[in-house]
Write a protein that holds these residues in place. Sequence first.
Motif: not given
Length: 158
Positions: A58-81
């Motif tokens: 989820c958080h990435g091999a370079r600690l980069e997190g997921q895209p759009n981590w400040r915006e909730r997805g359709p499931d209401g959850r925030l992506p990994a920062p």
Amino acid sequence: MKPRPKHLVAALAVAAVLVALVVGDPFADPPARHALQPDNARVLAQGRRIYEAQCVACHGARLEGQPNWRERGPDGRLPAPPHDASGHTWHHPDELLFRLTKFGVAKVANLKGYVSAMPVYEGILSDEEIVAVLSWIKSQWPAEIRARHDEINQQAQQ
């Protein structure tokens, strides 16, 4: 009632976590016990292994997190920062990072009904393992970010 903007909800959640840290938490252990050790080679080796097994998906091999981590997805959850210097991880003292990892945002901030994709690691990782992975993450930050994080820890202990 008007719907709340996504950023306002996220800001309120962060504020609640910070209030919980200041007020205290009955299930938290003494802060010194959870101090990160970004200069301890043994701890870092363990932390890297744990990060690769538990966090990298989820958080990435370079600690980069997921895209759009400040915006909730359709499931209401925030992506990994991200946990690199571009994220907000280093803005929080060691003890709060430990408690969020072990107990989750909902419990630490007392947010009933809060949903998160982040697993709660209580019962999965030991306290030592949580400190190790957080120590490894901190060891990856540039020196100036690590120094700022050390200042945040000092302020939190006052």
